[in-house]
Motif scaffolding. Sequence first.
Motif, PDB file in Angstrom:
ATOM      1  N   SER A  70      43.827 -43.410  40.335  1.00  0.00           N
ATOM      2  CA  SER A  70      43.564 -42.568  42.080  1.00  0.00           C
ATOM      3  C   SER A  70      44.765 -42.033  41.971  1.00  0.00           C
ATOM      4  CB  SER A  70      43.088 -44.296  42.912  1.00  0.00           C
ATOM      5  OG  SER A  70      42.281 -45.109  42.622  1.00  0.00           O
ATOM      6  N   ASP A  97      31.209 -51.918  40.510  1.00  0.00           N
ATOM      7  CA  ASP A  97      30.476 -53.005  42.266  1.00  0.00           C
ATOM      8  C   ASP A  97      30.552 -51.555  42.434  1.00  0.00           C
ATOM      9  OD1 ASP A  97      32.570 -52.304  43.587  1.00  0.00           O
ATOM     10  OD2 ASP A  97      33.856 -53.791  42.129  1.00  0.00           O
ATOM     11  N   PRO A  98      29.170 -51.649  43.335  1.00  0.00           N
ATOM     12  CA  PRO A  98      28.932 -50.409  43.940  1.00  0.00           C
ATOM     13  C   PRO A  98      30.367 -49.996  45.009  1.00  0.00           C
ATOM     14  CG  PRO A  98      27.377 -52.579  44.277  1.00  0.00           C
ATOM     15  CD  PRO A  98      28.888 -52.631  44.160  1.00  0.00           C
ATOM     16  N   GLN A  99      30.886 -50.913  45.679  1.00  0.00           N
ATOM     17  CA  GLN A  99      32.617 -50.274  46.801  1.00  0.00           C
ATOM     18  C   GLN A  99      33.070 -49.050  45.066  1.00  0.00           C
ATOM     19  OE1 GLN A  99      31.553 -53.239  46.433  1.00  0.00           O
ATOM     20  NE2 GLN A  99      30.248 -53.893  48.524  1.00  0.00           N
ATOM     21  N   SER A 100      33.841 -49.756  43.846  1.00  0.00           N
ATOM     22  CA  SER A 100      34.195 -49.051  43.086  1.00  0.00           C
ATOM     23  C   SER A 100      33.019 -47.819  42.874  1.00  0.00           C
ATOM     24  CB  SER A 100      34.628 -49.807  41.914  1.00  0.00           C
ATOM     25  OG  SER A 100      33.472 -50.583  40.458  1.00  0.00           O
ATOM     26  N   GLN A 101      31.909 -48.209  42.055  1.00  0.00           N
ATOM     27  CA  GLN A 101      30.847 -46.667  41.910  1.00  0.00           C
ATOM     28  C   GLN A 101      31.207 -45.744  42.797  1.00  0.00           C
ATOM     29  OE1 GLN A 101      27.127 -48.433  41.354  1.00  0.00           O
ATOM     30  NE2 GLN A 101      27.903 -49.492  40.159  1.00  0.00           N
ATOM     31  N   ALA A 102      31.230 -45.567  43.679  1.00  0.00           N
ATOM     32  CA  ALA A 102      31.358 -45.138  45.409  1.00  0.00           C
ATOM     33  C   ALA A 102      32.805 -44.210  45.406  1.00  0.00           C
ATOM     34  CB  ALA A 102      31.433 -45.799  46.583  1.00  0.00           C
ATOM     35  N   ARG A 103      33.542 -45.529  45.325  1.00  0.00           N
ATOM     36  CA  ARG A 103      34.782 -44.348  45.159  1.00  0.00           C
ATOM     37  C   ARG A 103      35.562 -43.265  44.035  1.00  0.00           C
ATOM     38  NH1 ARG A 103      40.105 -48.416  44.507  1.00  0.00           N
ATOM     39  NH2 ARG A 103      41.798 -47.078  44.307  1.00  0.00           N
ATOM     40  N   ARG A 108      43.401 -49.161  38.617  1.00  0.00           N
ATOM     41  CA  ARG A 108      42.952 -47.915  39.473  1.00  0.00           C
ATOM     42  C   ARG A 108      43.534 -47.775  40.234  1.00  0.00           C
ATOM     43  NH1 ARG A 108      37.212 -52.205  41.129  1.00  0.00           N
ATOM     44  NH2 ARG A 108      36.907 -51.980  39.977  1.00  0.00           N
TER      45      ARG A 108
END
Length: 179
Positions: free
Chosen positions: A52, A87-93, A48
């Motif tokens: 990024s 997870d939801p945080q990585s999905q949003a990111r 990640r």
Amino acid sequence: DADFQKFCRRIAADYGWPKGPITAFSLWNEPWEGISISGWGADMLRYREIYSHMIRGVQEANKTAGVDVLTGGLDSSSNALDKLFADPQSQARFLPTFDFLSVHYQGLSSMANVKMWRERKGPRGRVLIWDTESWVANTDDRVAAVVATNRASGYDRAMGIYGGNVVSETRVPIRAADG
């Protein structure tokens, strides 16, 4: 990591579409956890971080150099789901910059209907599905069936067939009469 980001920016700026042939950036071939056949030996957190920086470099080039280069990859739905969407945080990111999922032949197990990818909003629309390595099309009689299967399964690209699997070549020096 900062140097890698600069490198990605430079390559995208100099050779990105429509200036050049690069249409997309992907990080690492089959980055399976632990170690992969392509030598990836780290974990998803390190992936990640590097990914990024790749995204930032490509985004900088897209904004400043007049290019339009996509980012994505991971070479399987399981790698993408594990590394970027666990997870939801990585999905949003990662979802806003995950323009394509590359797969290495998943046949009728298409990821074209994964809701978060299919319904992604933004200027690029949904996540594209690309077959970038159809190893199963390893004889000339299988190529058409693999391409048809991929297209019927909702893939946007189905051209990842390695020519060396279908055609073989033998080079023989030919000697003229004078040697």
